[in-house]
Design a protein around this motif. Structure first.
Motif, short mmCIF file in Angstrom:
data_model
loop_
_atom_site.label_atom_id
_atom_site.label_comp_id
_atom_site.label_asym_id
_atom_site.label_seq_id
_atom_site.Cartn_x
_atom_site.Cartn_y
_atom_site.Cartn_z
N TYR A 166 -15.30 -11.40 -0.34
CA TYR A 166 -16.34 -11.55 -1.35
C TYR A 166 -16.22 -12.87 -2.10
CZ TYR A 166 -12.47 -9.62 -4.18
OH TYR A 166 -11.24 -9.38 -4.76
N TYR A 313 -21.12 -6.66 2.61
CA TYR A 313 -20.14 -7.39 3.42
C TYR A 313 -20.24 -7.05 4.89
CZ TYR A 313 -18.62 -7.55 -1.38
OH TYR A 313 -18.63 -7.68 -2.74
N ASP A 315 -20.57 -8.55 7.54
CA ASP A 315 -20.49 -9.86 8.17
C ASP A 315 -19.14 -10.07 8.84
OD1 ASP A 315 -18.56 -10.71 6.15
OD2 ASP A 315 -20.25 -10.78 4.78
N ALA A 322 -17.92 -18.96 0.51
CA ALA A 322 -19.06 -18.07 0.73
C ALA A 322 -20.05 -18.22 -0.42
CB ALA A 322 -18.58 -16.63 0.81
N PRO A 323 -21.33 -17.94 -0.20
CA PRO A 323 -22.31 -18.08 -1.27
C PRO A 323 -22.01 -17.13 -2.42
CG PRO A 323 -23.23 -16.90 0.60
CD PRO A 323 -21.93 -17.46 1.04
N GLU A 325 -22.17 -14.27 -5.26
CA GLU A 325 -22.79 -12.96 -5.25
C GLU A 325 -22.93 -12.47 -6.68
OE1 GLU A 325 -19.80 -11.10 -3.03
OE2 GLU A 325 -20.49 -11.84 -1.09
N LEU A 330 -25.65 -8.19 -3.05
CA LEU A 330 -24.47 -8.61 -2.33
C LEU A 330 -24.85 -9.19 -0.98
CD1 LEU A 330 -22.11 -5.61 -3.10
CD2 LEU A 330 -22.24 -7.81 -4.25
N ARG A 331 -24.02 -10.10 -0.50
CA ARG A 331 -24.29 -10.79 0.74
C ARG A 331 -24.32 -9.85 1.94
NH1 ARG A 331 -19.60 -13.56 1.09
NH2 ARG A 331 -18.78 -12.02 2.50
N SER A 332 -25.25 -10.07 2.85
CA SER A 332 -25.27 -9.45 4.17
C SER A 332 -25.09 -7.94 4.13
CB SER A 332 -24.15 -10.08 5.03
OG SER A 332 -24.20 -9.58 6.35
#
Length: 418
Positions: A166, A313, A315, A322-323, A325, A330-332
């Motif tokens: 993260y 997550y 991914d 990482a970009p 959050e 949240l990412r992906s």
């Protein structure tokens, strides 16, 4: 015991001493500063109590020599001292629980310089912290060898979760790399639950050394396994009288140091969470954590409704740069509201969802997951209590019925290691 506890300290019974350890030098929380041993201002307890120091020596608060020591150095010295003073003729259970490699990402400059070729700051620190932990492990093994204890020792090394990938603003980048596994800490993907672990020492039979064990072993199994090796009954009579469920652990002692052959392990399923179940080759995931605000409050009381259908997550990223959050997004994320199914024997990286091909397996695992969830202990953690801020004069420690805080004073490192 040395190091991280992170399993409660409201009363003495919650602490390592209340759980049977003879000595404890470490900290109660999970992310204190490596140099000052203080909880972060942004931490939940820091918001309520201020910048408490979290360092303990068995019966009271502890301080290092001059307030500037790297805490893992103190932990290493404590563990080596225990081994040095121990009579090899007597049994010894020693739990060294590293603060490494948990956030905050902090490490002595000399160690970080060794990884100067890594240009990303978080990646460089994470690598240096891992190397530091490896070095300490070597020192512990060498001390056991010096004391002629290694040939009669079972050493178990295990992570408690997959590496964090993260990049949460209030925490920062996790900086871990679980590739090729999917996801990381805070998720039920294999990158979050399949961890690094090994056993070593003279107690391991020659024929088993250097082999890979593919049997399921869950974190909850270690207690039961150690009890078996020590000849101790793992049942908790006090908990049973209080109506709590029995210890959820399986004895793997014969698989590790006995005559049992690989593949003969007794664990056939792993109840990862209220949302995920592994049974044989099949793994079912039905949802994930999407409310980090709830997570940060440590409120797990409603296990059935904790989180939603979206799994964060989802991914295969390294976690580096990482970009950012936020709590809202949240990412992906992946939708598993209908249930995602993976064959982790043949597809450990969870690339292909086989739910549509095997609806009967999904139905069977959903029914089993519901059955297992009915036995989850819904613990009520209560609300923050300012009474916990005062008993130990600026130190984090037990605050309910302690009976000792009025006469205790912080121990010095000299007292610590006598």
């Amino acid at each position: 015991m040395t190091g991280k506890w992170d399993a409660g300290m409201a009363t003495w019974e919650h602490t390592p001493m209340g759980r049977g350890y003879e000595t404890f030098f470490g900290y109660y929380h999970h992310a204190n500063d490596y140099w000052t041993q203080r909880l972060s201002d942004s931490d939940l307890h820091g918001d309520i109590c201020g910048n408490l120091v979290d360092l303990w020596n068995t019966t009271g608060p502890a301080r290092d020599r001059n307030g500037t020591a790297y805490v893992e150095e103190l932990f290493t010295e404590n563990t080596l001292g225990i081994i040095q003073r121990h009579d090899p003729a007597e049994p010894l259970f020693l739990f060294h629980s590293f603060h490494l490699v948990h956030t905050p990402l902090q490490v002595p400059a000399s160690w970080e310089q060794e990884f100067g070729f890594l240009t990303n700051d978080a990646q460089r620190k994470y690598a240096a912290m891992t190397a530091y932990m490896d070095d300490v492990t070597g020192k512990i093994v060498r001390k056991l060898e010096e004391k002629n204890m290694w040939e009669n020792t079972l050493l178990v090394m295990s992570s408690d979760n997959g590496g964090p990938t993260y990049n949460i603003p209030s925490i920062g980048p996790g900086a871990a790399n679980n590739a090729p596994l999917k996801g990381g800490k805070l998720s039920d993907w294999e990158g979050g639950v399949r961890v690094n672990a090994f056993v070593s020492g003279g107690a391991v039979p020659l024929g088993k050394r250097g082999s890979i064990l593919k049997d399921f072993v869950h974190m909850a199994d270690w207690y039961t396994t150690f009890c078996s090796i020590a000849g101790v009954d793992p049942r908790d009579e006090k908990a049973a009288k209080a109506g709590l469920p029995p210890v959820d652990g399986i004895d793997h002692s014969q698989l590790l140091i006995g005559d049992a052959k690989p593949g003969s392990g007794k664990r056939t399923e792993i109840h990862h969470s209220a949302r995920a179940l592994l049974q044989g080759q099949w793994k079912l995931i039905t949802g994930g954590i999407i409310d980090l605000e709830i997570l940060q409050r440590d409120n797990y009381s409603d296990a059935q409704n904790f989180g939603g259908p979206l799994i964060p997550y989802s991914d295969y990223l390294t976690g580096y740069e990482a970009p950012p959050e936020t709590l809202e997004g949240l990412r992906s994320m992946e939708d598993c509201s209908a249930g995602c199914l993976y064959d982790v024997f043949n597809d450990p990286n969870e690339h292909e969802d086989k739910a549509k091909k095997h609806p009967e397996v999904v139905a069977e695992l959903k029914a089993r997951l519901k059955e297992l969830n009915s036995g989850i202990f819904h613990k009520y953690r209560g609300t923050a209590d300012v009474a916990g801020c005062t008993p130990w004069n600026g130190f984090y420690g037990p605050f309910i019925d302690t009976g000792l805080h009025a006469v205790s004073k912080p121990a010095t490192s000299t007292e610590m290691f006598v």
